[in-house]
Structures are given as C-alpha cells and as structure tokens.
Design an enzyme around this catalytic site. Structure first.
Site, mmCIF file in Angstrom:
data_model
loop_
_atom_site.group_PDB
_atom_site.id
_atom_site.type_symbol
_atom_site.label_atom_id
_atom_site.label_comp_id
_atom_site.label_asym_id
_atom_site.label_seq_id
_atom_site.Cartn_x
_atom_site.Cartn_y
_atom_site.Cartn_z
ATOM 1 N N LYS A 13 12.547 41.023 -2.276
ATOM 2 C CA LYS A 13 12.828 40.944 -3.717
ATOM 3 C C LYS A 13 12.657 42.309 -4.396
ATOM 4 C CE LYS A 13 9.590 37.869 -4.476
ATOM 5 N NZ LYS A 13 9.065 37.809 -3.079
ATOM 6 N N ARG A 88 6.537 31.797 -10.745
ATOM 7 C CA ARG A 88 6.067 31.347 -9.432
ATOM 8 C C ARG A 88 5.540 29.928 -9.468
ATOM 9 N NH1 ARG A 88 4.756 36.896 -7.363
ATOM 10 N NH2 ARG A 88 4.182 36.742 -5.171
ATOM 11 N N ARG A 127 5.147 46.973 5.636
ATOM 12 C CA ARG A 127 5.507 47.478 4.299
ATOM 13 C C ARG A 127 4.586 48.623 3.872
ATOM 14 N NH1 ARG A 127 6.257 43.341 -0.526
ATOM 15 N NH2 ARG A 127 4.195 42.618 0.086
ATOM 16 N N ARG A 160 -0.457 47.731 0.955
ATOM 17 C CA ARG A 160 -1.091 46.822 0.002
ATOM 18 C C ARG A 160 -2.272 46.095 0.629
ATOM 19 N NH1 ARG A 160 3.661 43.492 -2.943
ATOM 20 N NH2 ARG A 160 2.062 41.888 -2.698
ATOM 21 N N ARG A 171 -0.510 33.551 1.443
ATOM 22 C CA ARG A 171 0.539 33.759 0.435
ATOM 23 C C ARG A 171 1.788 32.948 0.781
ATOM 24 N NH1 ARG A 171 0.949 39.651 1.147
ATOM 25 N NH2 ARG A 171 2.590 39.696 -0.408
#
Ligand code: ADP
Ligand code: AMP
Length: 218
Positions: A13, A88, A127, A160, A171
C-alpha cells in the site's frame, strides 16, 4: 480524487501510495507514518500509540479518527488524497464517511490489494524505510545501490520495530479480524476495486492506475 487503499500489512500500500500520490499530485496520508513520526518525536499522541503499535494491535478508534479528521481538514487535502492504512475498522470507515460528508466530499474508489500470506511475510521481513525521505525499499525486491543508504536522498535506512516475526503474525491476524470486513462494507457502497498485488511494483502500479481510471469513468 479520493482514494482508499485496503490490504494486509506488506501488501504494498505504502509503495503504491507514494507513486500514485506523486503522479496525481495529491497527498499520501498514511496513518502508520503519522503515528511513527509522533512516536519518534515523543509527542503525547506518540506515547498513546506506541504500546499498541509495538504489540501489533490497532490504536483505539477515537484517537485514530480524531487524528485523520485533523489531517483531512488541512488545505492540501482539498485537492484529494490517497489514504493508506485508514480506515482499519468498521467504526473508522463509518466515521470517514461522516467526515467526508462534513467536508462535502466523497470517496471515488477503494482499492483492495491482495497478495498471498507467504509473500507478505517475505515483503515485511525485508522492508527498509529511508529515515530521510520515507522512501520504502526492500533488501531483495527493491534494493538500494549502496547497502542501507537511500538512492534518492542519501540518508540511512531503518527497519520498523513492528516488522519482527511475532508482531507480523499478530498484525496479519488483526487484519483478518478487524479490517477485512471493510471489503464488504465498501463493496456494498459500490466503491470496491480489487487488484492483484502479486508481481513487480511496476506491474501493480499499472493495475492500480487502470482501476482508478475505470472508477473515474464509471
Ligand atoms: P504496506 O504499506 O502495505 O504495509 P509496503 O508498501 O511498505 O506495504 O511494502 C512492504 C514491502 O514490500 C516493502 O519493503 C516494499 O519495498 C516491498 N514491495 C512493495 N510492493 C512490492 C512488489 N510488488 N513486489 C515486491 N516487493 C514489494
Ligand atoms: P502501518 O504503517 O499502516 O502498517 O501501521 C503501523 C501500525 O500503526 C499499526 O499496526 C497500528 O498499530 C497503527 N495504525 C496505523 N493505522 C491505524 C489505524 N487506521 N487504526 C489503528 N491503528 C493504526
């Protein structure tokens, strides 16, 4: 153009939102980015959000909705926006409809991005984010020329805190339980467009642009 991106963590996203926002010259509003900025600046909002984020849980709706309402009232959002990571929950989605009605605006399209779970885990564990410009990289899929140095602005990269295996699992579970129901909510409103999120970043961008075009011409 008022766009919402929905999809599990790691769907791409943020990557697509950065590209589409630059193309359409509209702000990219990422609630995750806003929370992370507040955590690093140690604001009151950051203190409130941090524990939830580190556990892989959602920050409570009242905090998140108030933050987004303030952000969308800023002048740059009058041109439109691309929302990434919000809403969300169903409560957030209903509140967003209310906020937009108050601003005399409407959503144009909700793009759902769907990759498979194994790919999500590969994407999240590799990431890296530029600490200067926020550009999202990946150690394998989208590597920088010099390790840990952003090609675009030269700043260092960071991983992160919530991109660790246990938090990633949590998550993904939170996504299935609390966020996936939004797909039906937006389908009922006739706003949903589903795009395949497997493939290269460029392939996914093409699909997203095509879906946006179709939504605008509908
Ligand atoms: P999200 O915002 O949905 O959590 P990101 O945009 O941050 O996801 O992407 C997660 C990771 O996957 C990043 O490291 C990014 O570089 C990488 N990525 C994004 N899109 C693709 C793609 N189409 N193919 C391979 N890797 C991708
Ligand atoms: P993201 O950058 O979108 O992956 O978000 C990172 C974390 O920020 C999430 O795991 C949540 O803890 C928090 N967060 C971001 N957006 C929201 C939201 N819309 N509602 C609640 N929590 C959020």
């Amino acid at each position: 153009m008022h766009v919402v991106l929905v999809g599990p963590p790691g769907a791409g996203k943020g990557t697509q939102a950065q590209l589409i926002a630059a193309r359409l010259q509209i702000p990219h509003v990422s609630t995750g980015d806003i929370f992370r900025e507040n955590v690093s600046e140690m604001t009151e909002l950051g203190q409130q959000a941090k524990t939830f984020m580190n556990a892989g849980d959602l920050v409570p709706d009242e905090i998140t909705v108030a933050m987004v309402r303030d952000r969308l009232a800023k002048p740059d959002a009058h041109a439109g926006f691309i929302l990434d990571g919000f809403p969300r929950t169903l409560v957030q989605a209903e509140q967003l409809q209310k906020t937009l009605a108050e601003l005399d605006e409407n959503l144009d399209v909700v793009l759902e991005m769907k990759p498979d779970d194994e790919e999500l885990i590969r994407r999240l564990s590799g990431r890296r984010t530029c600490q200067g410009c926020g550009r999202i990289w990946h150690v394998v899929y989208d590597p920088t020329l010099v390790e840990n140095r952003c090609d675009e602005c030269g700043s260092g990269l960071s991983q992160r805190d919530d991109d660790q295996p246990e938090t990633i699992r949590r998550r993904l579970q939170v996504y299935r339980e609390q966020t996936e129901p939004l797909v039906g909510f937006y389908a009922d409103l006739g706003l949903l467009a589903v795009i395949d999120a497997v493939g290269t970043v460029d392939q996914v961008t093409l699909r997203a642009v095509q879906a946006l075009r179709e939504a605008l011409s509908a």
